[in-house]
Design a protein around this motif. Structure first.
Motif, PDB file in Angstrom:
ATOM      1  N   GLY A  31      13.690  -1.953  -6.161  1.00 30.81           N
ATOM      2  CA  GLY A  31      12.509  -1.261  -6.615  1.00 30.81           C
ATOM      3  C   GLY A  31      12.164  -1.559  -8.216  1.00 30.81           C
ATOM      4  N   CYS A  32      12.011  -2.430  -8.652  1.00 28.59           N
ATOM      5  CA  CYS A  32      11.565  -2.660 -10.000  1.00 28.59           C
ATOM      6  C   CYS A  32      10.687  -3.992 -10.031  1.00 28.59           C
ATOM      7  N   TYR A  33       9.362  -3.665  -9.567  1.00 25.94           N
ATOM      8  CA  TYR A  33       8.494  -5.126  -9.376  1.00 25.94           C
ATOM      9  C   TYR A  33       7.146  -4.635  -9.304  1.00 25.94           C
ATOM     10  N   VAL A  34       6.101  -5.659  -9.505  1.00 25.08           N
ATOM     11  CA  VAL A  34       4.883  -5.317  -9.226  1.00 25.08           C
ATOM     12  C   VAL A  34       4.721  -5.988  -7.932  1.00 25.08           C
ATOM     13  N   GLN A  35       3.618  -5.242  -7.010  1.00 26.07           N
ATOM     14  CA  GLN A  35       3.342  -5.685  -5.611  1.00 26.07           C
ATOM     15  C   GLN A  35       1.822  -5.955  -5.615  1.00 26.07           C
ATOM     16  N   TYR A  36       1.567  -7.192  -5.141  1.00 21.93           N
ATOM     17  CA  TYR A  36       0.109  -7.606  -5.062  1.00 21.93           C
ATOM     18  C   TYR A  36      -0.152  -7.690  -3.555  1.00 21.93           C
ATOM     19  N   THR A  37      -1.166  -6.976  -2.976  1.00 30.98           N
ATOM     20  CA  THR A  37      -1.453  -6.920  -1.495  1.00 30.98           C
ATOM     21  C   THR A  37      -2.963  -7.578  -1.628  1.00 30.98           C
ATOM     22  N   PRO A  38      -3.242  -8.624  -0.868  1.00 31.22           N
ATOM     23  CA  PRO A  38      -4.654  -9.291  -0.952  1.00 31.22           C
ATOM     24  C   PRO A  38      -5.480  -8.404  -0.101  1.00 31.22           C
ATOM     25  N   ALA A  39      -6.843  -8.729  -0.079  1.00 28.77           N
ATOM     26  CA  ALA A  39      -7.855  -8.077   0.709  1.00 28.77           C
ATOM     27  C   ALA A  39      -7.707  -8.416   2.114  1.00 28.77           C
ATOM     28  N   LYS A  40      -7.817  -7.425   2.880  1.00 27.15           N
ATOM     29  CA  LYS A  40      -7.521  -7.674   4.503  1.00 27.15           C
ATOM     30  C   LYS A  40      -8.967  -7.673   5.125  1.00 27.15           C
ATOM     31  N   SER A  41     -10.159  -7.005   4.582  1.00 25.99           N
ATOM     32  CA  SER A  41     -11.231  -7.202   5.228  1.00 25.99           C
ATOM     33  C   SER A  41     -12.310  -7.039   4.101  1.00 25.99           C
ATOM     34  N   VAL A  42     -13.459  -7.230   4.504  1.00 26.64           N
ATOM     35  CA  VAL A  42     -14.759  -7.201   3.460  1.00 26.64           C
ATOM     36  C   VAL A  42     -14.498  -5.750   2.916  1.00 26.64           C
ATOM     37  N   SER A  43     -14.375  -4.750   3.630  1.00 28.66           N
ATOM     38  CA  SER A  43     -14.479  -3.284   2.827  1.00 28.66           C
ATOM     39  C   SER A  43     -13.237  -3.025   2.238  1.00 28.66           C
ATOM     40  N   GLU A  44     -11.942  -3.655   2.211  1.00 23.71           N
ATOM     41  CA  GLU A  44     -10.617  -3.251   1.604  1.00 23.71           C
ATOM     42  C   GLU A  44     -10.335  -4.227   0.417  1.00 23.71           C
ATOM     43  N   ALA A  45     -10.389  -3.920  -0.900  1.00 19.24           N
ATOM     44  CA  ALA A  45     -10.262  -4.759  -1.661  1.00 19.24           C
ATOM     45  C   ALA A  45      -8.708  -5.013  -1.823  1.00 19.24           C
ATOM     46  N   ALA A  46      -8.463  -6.254  -2.645  1.00 19.59           N
ATOM     47  CA  ALA A  46      -6.921  -6.195  -3.035  1.00 19.59           C
ATOM     48  C   ALA A  46      -6.327  -5.245  -3.958  1.00 19.59           C
ATOM     49  N   SER A  47      -5.097  -4.799  -3.741  1.00 17.53           N
ATOM     50  CA  SER A  47      -4.440  -3.919  -4.628  1.00 17.53           C
ATOM     51  C   SER A  47      -3.201  -4.432  -5.211  1.00 17.53           C
TER      52      SER A  47
END
Length: 154
Positions: free
Chosen positions: A127-143
């Motif tokens: 637990g010492c990191y940055v996590q990038y999650t891409p967009a999974k649909s048009v209504s959901e932005a990347a986080s």
């Protein structure tokens, strides 16, 4: 005869004891600076990834590719306008990512985690990191989130 002025031995000992007490109470505050610096660096990487993803999304919107599941914008693979979660895509949009950070794909969630390059023992459980999650649909932005739960960052 003139009396000489000065401090007695007891007065000097009392001052030294008071300074010692102040040092003992203040020292722990300064001991944690390395951990705070790590957390601040992770927050900086998070901001860099978010900013870069926003710029790529803007370019995707201009080109009309923000609603497609897979596309390319300036030779960057995008999903719904945001960069996909690969080292190649993030390195293309974030300056210095490969030089200063180590990224590994999170096979279970379709995301990618990045941590310090010199931290060879980091894993998702530490637990010492940055996590990038891409967009999974048009209504959901990347986080992008900072994860600080393990002993390697505390």
């Amino acid at each position: 005869m003139k009396r000489q002025g000065g401090f007695t031995l007891i007065e000097l000992v009392v001052v030294i004891v008071i300074l010692g007490i102040l040092a003992v109470t203040a020292a722990p505050k300064f001991m944690n600076l390395q951990n705070d610096a790590r957390k601040a660096s992770l927050e900086g990487l998070k901001g860099s990834i978010q900013g870069a993803a926003g710029i790529v999304y803007g370019k995707s919107a201009i080109e009309g590719k923000e609603s497609t599941a897979t596309a390319k914008v300036d030779d960057i693979d995008v999903a719904y306008g945001y960069p996909v979660a690969t080292s190649a895509a993030l390195s293309a949009v974030v300056n210095g990512l490969e030089a200063d950070w180590t990224c590994q794909d999170g096979a279970d969630s379709g995301s990618i985690q990045c941590s310090f390059k010199n931290n060879t023992e980091w894993t998702k459980d530490k637990g010492c990191y940055v996590q990038y999650t891409p967009a999974k649909s048009v209504s959901e932005a990347a986080s992008t989130t900072v994860v600080v739960t393990g002993s390697s960052c505390k």
